[in-house]
Scaffold this motif. Structure first.
Motif, PDB file in Angstrom:
ATOM      1  N   GLU A  58       0.849  -1.193   0.000  1.00 44.84           N
ATOM      2  CA  GLU A  58       0.000   0.000   0.000  1.00 44.84           C
ATOM      3  C   GLU A  58       0.883   1.241   0.000  1.00 44.84           C
ATOM      4  OE1 GLU A  58      -3.165   0.821  -0.060  1.00 44.84           O
ATOM      5  OE2 GLU A  58      -4.209  -1.103   0.140  1.00 44.84           O
ATOM      6  N   SER A  59       0.399   2.289  -0.622  1.00 43.69           N
ATOM      7  CA  SER A  59       1.115   3.566  -0.646  1.00 43.69           C
ATOM      8  C   SER A  59       0.682   4.431   0.533  1.00 43.69           C
ATOM      9  CB  SER A  59       0.825   4.301  -1.960  1.00 43.69           C
ATOM     10  OG  SER A  59       1.458   5.558  -1.974  1.00 43.69           O
ATOM     11  N   LEU A  60       1.680   5.030   1.221  1.00 48.99           N
ATOM     12  CA  LEU A  60       1.357   5.886   2.358  1.00 48.99           C
ATOM     13  C   LEU A  60       2.500   6.838   2.656  1.00 48.99           C
ATOM     14  CD1 LEU A  60      -0.567   6.544   4.801  1.00 48.99           C
ATOM     15  CD2 LEU A  60       0.880   4.965   6.129  1.00 48.99           C
ATOM     16  N   GLU A  61       2.159   8.111   2.798  1.00 51.03           N
ATOM     17  CA  GLU A  61       3.043   9.091   3.424  1.00 51.03           C
ATOM     18  C   GLU A  61       2.511   9.274   4.841  1.00 51.03           C
ATOM     19  OE1 GLU A  61       5.320  11.144   5.083  1.00 51.03           O
ATOM     20  OE2 GLU A  61       5.995  11.023   2.989  1.00 51.03           O
ATOM     21  N   MET A  62       3.236   8.714   5.809  1.00 54.74           N
ATOM     22  CA  MET A  62       2.731   8.626   7.175  1.00 54.74           C
ATOM     23  C   MET A  62       2.476   9.986   7.816  1.00 54.74           C
ATOM     24  SD  MET A  62       4.515   6.719  10.422  1.00 54.74           S
ATOM     25  CE  MET A  62       5.767   8.016  10.516  1.00 54.74           C
ATOM     26  N   THR A  63       3.186  11.006   7.376  1.00 57.22           N
ATOM     27  CA  THR A  63       3.006  12.328   7.973  1.00 57.22           C
ATOM     28  C   THR A  63       1.747  13.029   7.473  1.00 57.22           C
ATOM     29  OG1 THR A  63       4.381  13.388   6.279  1.00 57.22           O
ATOM     30  CG2 THR A  63       5.501  12.604   8.268  1.00 57.22           C
ATOM     31  N   SER A  64       1.034  12.427   6.520  1.00 56.84           N
ATOM     32  CA  SER A  64      -0.176  13.020   5.955  1.00 56.84           C
ATOM     33  C   SER A  64      -1.421  12.442   6.611  1.00 56.84           C
ATOM     34  CB  SER A  64      -0.230  12.775   4.446  1.00 56.84           C
ATOM     35  OG  SER A  64      -1.507  13.068   3.923  1.00 56.84           O
ATOM     36  N   SER A  65      -2.174  13.273   7.326  1.00 59.57           N
ATOM     37  CA  SER A  65      -3.416  12.819   7.939  1.00 59.57           C
ATOM     38  C   SER A  65      -4.412  12.359   6.889  1.00 59.57           C
ATOM     39  CB  SER A  65      -4.029  13.946   8.780  1.00 59.57           C
ATOM     40  OG  SER A  65      -3.173  14.313   9.841  1.00 59.57           O
ATOM     41  N   GLU A  66      -4.418  13.029   5.734  1.00 61.87           N
ATOM     42  CA  GLU A  66      -5.333  12.659   4.662  1.00 61.87           C
ATOM     43  C   GLU A  66      -5.021  11.264   4.123  1.00 61.87           C
ATOM     44  OE1 GLU A  66      -3.645  15.491   4.829  1.00 61.87           O
ATOM     45  OE2 GLU A  66      -5.259  16.924   5.251  1.00 61.87           O
ATOM     46  N   GLN A  67      -3.726  10.962   3.947  1.00 63.46           N
ATOM     47  CA  GLN A  67      -3.362   9.644   3.440  1.00 63.46           C
ATOM     48  C   GLN A  67      -3.631   8.551   4.471  1.00 63.46           C
ATOM     49  OE1 GLN A  67       0.252   9.052   1.241  1.00 63.46           O
ATOM     50  NE2 GLN A  67       0.251  11.112   0.401  1.00 63.46           N
ATOM     51  N   LEU A  68      -3.456   8.867   5.735  1.00 61.58           N
ATOM     52  CA  LEU A  68      -3.795   7.898   6.779  1.00 61.58           C
ATOM     53  C   LEU A  68      -5.289   7.577   6.761  1.00 61.58           C
ATOM     54  CD1 LEU A  68      -1.678   9.079   9.843  1.00 61.58           C
ATOM     55  CD2 LEU A  68      -1.554   6.836   8.742  1.00 61.58           C
ATOM     56  N   ALA A  69      -6.095   8.611   6.626  1.00 58.28           N
ATOM     57  CA  ALA A  69      -7.540   8.394   6.583  1.00 58.28           C
ATOM     58  C   ALA A  69      -7.931   7.569   5.364  1.00 58.28           C
ATOM     59  CB  ALA A  69      -8.261   9.734   6.576  1.00 58.28           C
ATOM     60  N   ALA A  70      -7.285   7.830   4.237  1.00 61.51           N
ATOM     61  CA  ALA A  70      -7.582   7.076   3.020  1.00 61.51           C
ATOM     62  C   ALA A  70      -7.176   5.612   3.168  1.00 61.51           C
ATOM     63  CB  ALA A  70      -6.873   7.708   1.827  1.00 61.51           C
ATOM     64  N   LEU A  71      -6.024   5.358   3.797  1.00 65.52           N
ATOM     65  CA  LEU A  71      -5.602   3.979   4.027  1.00 65.52           C
ATOM     66  C   LEU A  71      -6.596   3.278   4.955  1.00 65.52           C
ATOM     67  CD1 LEU A  71      -3.462   1.735   3.705  1.00 65.52           C
ATOM     68  CD2 LEU A  71      -2.316   2.679   5.721  1.00 65.52           C
ATOM     69  N   ARG A  72      -7.034   3.990   5.972  1.00 63.76           N
ATOM     70  CA  ARG A  72      -8.029   3.417   6.891  1.00 63.76           C
ATOM     71  C   ARG A  72      -9.290   3.009   6.139  1.00 63.76           C
ATOM     72  NH1 ARG A  72     -11.352   1.288   9.208  1.00 63.76           N
ATOM     73  NH2 ARG A  72     -12.037   1.404  11.388  1.00 63.76           N
ATOM     74  N   GLU A  73      -9.709   3.796   5.205  1.00 64.20           N
ATOM     75  CA  GLU A  73     -10.894   3.459   4.422  1.00 64.20           C
ATOM     76  C   GLU A  73     -10.644   2.252   3.527  1.00 64.20           C
ATOM     77  OE1 GLU A  73     -14.078   4.653   4.382  1.00 64.20           O
ATOM     78  OE2 GLU A  73     -13.393   5.530   6.266  1.00 64.20           O
ATOM     79  N   ARG A  74      -9.463   2.196   2.907  1.00 63.42           N
ATOM     80  CA  ARG A  74      -9.154   1.078   2.015  1.00 63.42           C
ATOM     81  C   ARG A  74      -9.090  -0.247   2.769  1.00 63.42           C
ATOM     82  NH1 ARG A  74      -5.353   4.788  -0.035  1.00 63.42           N
ATOM     83  NH2 ARG A  74      -3.544   3.600   0.726  1.00 63.42           N
ATOM     84  N   LEU A  75      -8.718  -0.192   4.037  1.00 62.26           N
ATOM     85  CA  LEU A  75      -8.549  -1.414   4.824  1.00 62.26           C
ATOM     86  C   LEU A  75      -9.708  -1.650   5.796  1.00 62.26           C
ATOM     87  CD1 LEU A  75      -4.753  -1.144   5.701  1.00 62.26           C
ATOM     88  CD2 LEU A  75      -5.810  -2.315   3.763  1.00 62.26           C
ATOM     89  N   ALA A  76     -10.822  -0.974   5.573  1.00 62.39           N
ATOM     90  CA  ALA A  76     -11.932  -0.998   6.530  1.00 62.39           C
ATOM     91  C   ALA A  76     -12.468  -2.397   6.788  1.00 62.39           C
ATOM     92  CB  ALA A  76     -13.054  -0.079   6.037  1.00 62.39           C
ATOM     93  N   ASP A  77     -12.343  -3.309   5.827  1.00 63.38           N
ATOM     94  CA  ASP A  77     -12.881  -4.650   6.012  1.00 63.38           C
ATOM     95  C   ASP A  77     -11.839  -5.638   6.524  1.00 63.38           C
ATOM     96  OD1 ASP A  77     -11.346  -4.677   3.723  1.00 63.38           O
ATOM     97  OD2 ASP A  77     -12.700  -5.984   2.587  1.00 63.38           O
ATOM     98  N   ARG A  78     -10.662  -5.156   6.866  1.00 67.28           N
ATOM     99  CA  ARG A  78      -9.600  -6.032   7.381  1.00 67.28           C
ATOM    100  C   ARG A  78      -9.607  -6.039   8.910  1.00 67.28           C
ATOM    101  NH1 ARG A  78      -5.736  -7.051   3.377  1.00 67.28           N
ATOM    102  NH2 ARG A  78      -6.624  -6.451   1.369  1.00 67.28           N
ATOM    103  N   GLN A  79      -9.158  -7.137   9.471  1.00 63.27           N
ATOM    104  CA  GLN A  79      -8.955  -7.217  10.914  1.00 63.27           C
ATOM    105  C   GLN A  79      -7.519  -7.666  11.152  1.00 63.27           C
ATOM    106  OE1 GLN A  79     -11.018 -10.151  13.630  1.00 63.27           O
ATOM    107  NE2 GLN A  79     -11.957  -8.252  14.360  1.00 63.27           N
ATOM    108  N   LEU A  80      -6.766  -6.825  11.848  1.00 67.36           N
ATOM    109  CA  LEU A  80      -5.338  -7.037  12.023  1.00 67.36           C
ATOM    110  C   LEU A  80      -5.032  -7.708  13.354  1.00 67.36           C
ATOM    111  CD1 LEU A  80      -4.107  -3.473  10.938  1.00 67.36           C
ATOM    112  CD2 LEU A  80      -4.292  -5.508   9.479  1.00 67.36           C
ATOM    113  N   ASP A  81      -4.059  -8.611  13.337  1.00 77.07           N
ATOM    114  CA  ASP A  81      -3.481  -9.145  14.559  1.00 77.07           C
ATOM    115  C   ASP A  81      -2.295  -8.301  15.010  1.00 77.07           C
ATOM    116  OD1 ASP A  81      -4.954 -11.815  14.954  1.00 77.07           O
ATOM    117  OD2 ASP A  81      -4.325 -11.903  12.856  1.00 77.07           O
ATOM    118  N   LEU A  82      -1.709  -7.564  14.080  1.00 78.98           N
ATOM    119  CA  LEU A  82      -0.539  -6.747  14.394  1.00 78.98           C
ATOM    120  C   LEU A  82      -0.555  -5.478  13.560  1.00 78.98           C
ATOM    121  CD1 LEU A  82       2.348  -6.275  15.587  1.00 78.98           C
ATOM    122  CD2 LEU A  82       3.224  -7.618  13.654  1.00 78.98           C
TER     123      LEU A  82
END
Length: 231
Positions: A58-82
């Protein structure tokens, strides 16, 4: 944690160095890994082809709140162990009087503020009983700061540790394991060519700790041997 074949991890900052090796080691152990990079042509993309679908990029610039929110949306159906945040920069061996305000801000935002913002943005993806972890360093240990050098980097890691402690206090009852990990001084772009450790030797030990500590309560600051690092 869930069964081995279904364990899922999100590694933030895996384009090179420790993060790249971490993503590969987890995939080797059977985890399904989502790993982020800022670069379209990183080694991470090449590695993804090797792991037969166990490693996604996945593409992410961690310092960008907008990109973090977009990644959160893309992974909304995932459940992480880590959820593991690996990110740090260094601007050289300068005394604090040589550090400009812009440099101070850049390092603190990247090394301390952004990792915790990332945890806040993505922690809802972590399963009950899952783990949130951040790559720290014994350079952030105040009690071990007995040698000159790298004052800004040390300060940023100490700030990271303090912010993680506040995070752990705020979410003390969420059932998630919380870890700060010191991988040792590794030969990476950040650690330099003369560092004593090879990431391919140290990172498997870090993953051993991640797997062994799954489900443990509270926040721990551990080195690659599983020993507590003093604050």
């Amino acid at each position: 944690m869930s069964a081995t074949s279904h364990r899922q991890a999100l590694i933030i900052g895996a384009s090179r160095g420790l993060g790249l090796v971490l993503a590969g080691e987890l995939a080797r152990r059977g985890w399904r890994v989502i790993a982020t990079t800022r670069q379209n042509d990183s080694e991470l993309h090449a590695n993804a082809d090797v792991w037969n679908g166990r490693l996604e990029v996945e593409s992410l610039e961690m310092t960008s709140s907008e990109q973090l929110a977009a990644l959160r949306e893309r992974l909304a159906d995932r459940q992480l162990d880590l959820l593991f945040v690996n990110a740090a920069i260094d601007r050289g061996n300068l005394s604090i009087d040589e550090v400009s305000t812009d440099m101070f801000t850049e390092v603190m935002v990247t090394n301390a503020l952004s990792p915790l913002r990332t945890l806040e943005a993505l922690r809802g993806l972590v399963a009950p009983g899952g783990t949130v972890a951040v790559m720290s360093s014994d350079q952030g240990s105040i009690s071990r700061n007995t040698e000159d050098g790298y004052e800004l980097y040390k300060a940023s890691k100490a700030a990271l540790n303090q912010l993680m402690r506040s995070y752990a206090t705020r979410y003390a009852n969420d059932g998630q394991t919380k870890l700060l990990l010191d991988p040792g001084h590794n030969r990476t772009r950040l650690g330099g060519p003369d560092a004593p450790l090879d990431p391919h030797d140290s990172i498997p030990a870090v993953v051993d700790i991640l797997e062994a500590q799954a489900g443990a309560p509270g926040l721990q600051f551990l080195d690659r041997h599983g020993e507590t690092v003093p604050w």
